[in-house]
Design an enzyme around this catalytic site. Sequence first.
Site, PDB file in Angstrom:
ATOM      1  CB  THR A   1      -7.515   9.140   8.702  1.00  0.00           C
ATOM      2  OG1 THR A   1      -7.696   8.279   7.584  1.00  0.00           O
ATOM      3  CG2 THR A   1      -8.099  10.489   8.368  1.00  0.00           C
TER       4      THR A   1
ATOM      5  CB  SER B   1      -5.255   0.428   9.701  1.00  0.00           C
ATOM      6  OG  SER B   1      -6.476   0.446   9.026  1.00  0.00           O
TER       7      SER B   1
ATOM      8  CB  THR C   1     -10.889   4.051  11.110  1.00  0.00           C
ATOM      9  OG1 THR C   1     -11.009   4.387   9.722  1.00  0.00           O
ATOM     10  CG2 THR C   1     -10.606   5.277  11.940  1.00  0.00           C
ATOM     11  CG  ASP C   2      -9.882   1.668   6.306  1.00  0.00           C
ATOM     12  OD1 ASP C   2     -10.860   2.324   6.732  1.00  0.00           O
ATOM     13  OD2 ASP C   2      -9.274   1.956   5.274  1.00  0.00           O
TER      14      ASP C   2
END
Length: 328
Positions: free
Chosen positions: A14, A60, A93-94
């Site tokens: 993101t 990710s 971030t995942d």
Amino acid sequence: MNKKQIYILATGGTISAQGDEGKTLGYTNGVFKVKSLIKSIKGIEDVTKVNGEQIFNIASEDMSIDKLLILAKRINELSKLDNIDGFVITQGTDILEESAFFLNLVVKTSKPVVITGAMRPATSNSADGPNNLYDAILVASDEASIGKGVLVVFADYIIRARDVQKIDTFRPQAFAGKEFGCCGYIHDNIINFINKSLKPHTINSEFNIANINSLPKVGIVYFDVNLDSDIFDYYINHDYKGIVIAGSGSGMISKRWKSKIKEMTKNSIAVVRSSIATSGSVDRDSIDREYRTIPSYTLTPLKARILLSLALEKSNSYEYLKGVFEKY
Ligand code: DGL
């Protein structure tokens, strides 16, 4: 004073995304590459020199152990250069908590390695990427970050890779070390460390990936009150070398699971017990003695899976694996 030189390894996520002006949902990952990311942070060139490369450009969730091995090897190679003082990894971030722990165990440098990302695309109102990146670069250039292991910098906090968890699906304050807290914070140019990890990492970890291109397969099985034990047949028949169980409470499992687990551990498939609970600890108890399972202590299933696959690459001896979980 010479400015520190920080190298960014950008991977997508993101932080690199473009969306509808002002909005936070429905964006396209990977539009802003490393050069634009660097340009987006106001004032950083006054305090550090920043360079970088676009090593991947993916969401990710499309990261994999193979890609993480490439990333870790690149850090290991670049860390030998005198003109790089520290690293920042930008990523989605995942799966950030997984890549952070993986790198923490396999990068062989005491130079700072800091991971960051963003919860809002660059085109949203109050995008969090530029500030996270500014903070991450400063932390990577701080003498106090040397030898601290891989650090995650997000929403003003510095969090140890071993303990970091994603705790929110959309708000900027999306990461925490849960009951272990953060190890410091950053406010404009003030960096304040308040504690450090006592667990082995980076140059003190026993895991060396120099000659490794893949890792043994390890799965995670999430317990629920109705799930029968056939689920394990998939892993047995697909050559998995280890299973992490996200058990109920303190890593508990039903009677119908227990006999299958006994069969697996007898056949040298390592079984680690973690928990569906997101904090606390799964400690050694009579189940482990009887079924030759291994408690994950304070590691979540995701973290336990990373550790088990690295450890299995070295040995599948029960005593060795048990010791690794006690130590890390
Ligand atoms: N799916 C995403 C990823 O992990 C975007 C989420 C994010 O970066 O916050 O790349």
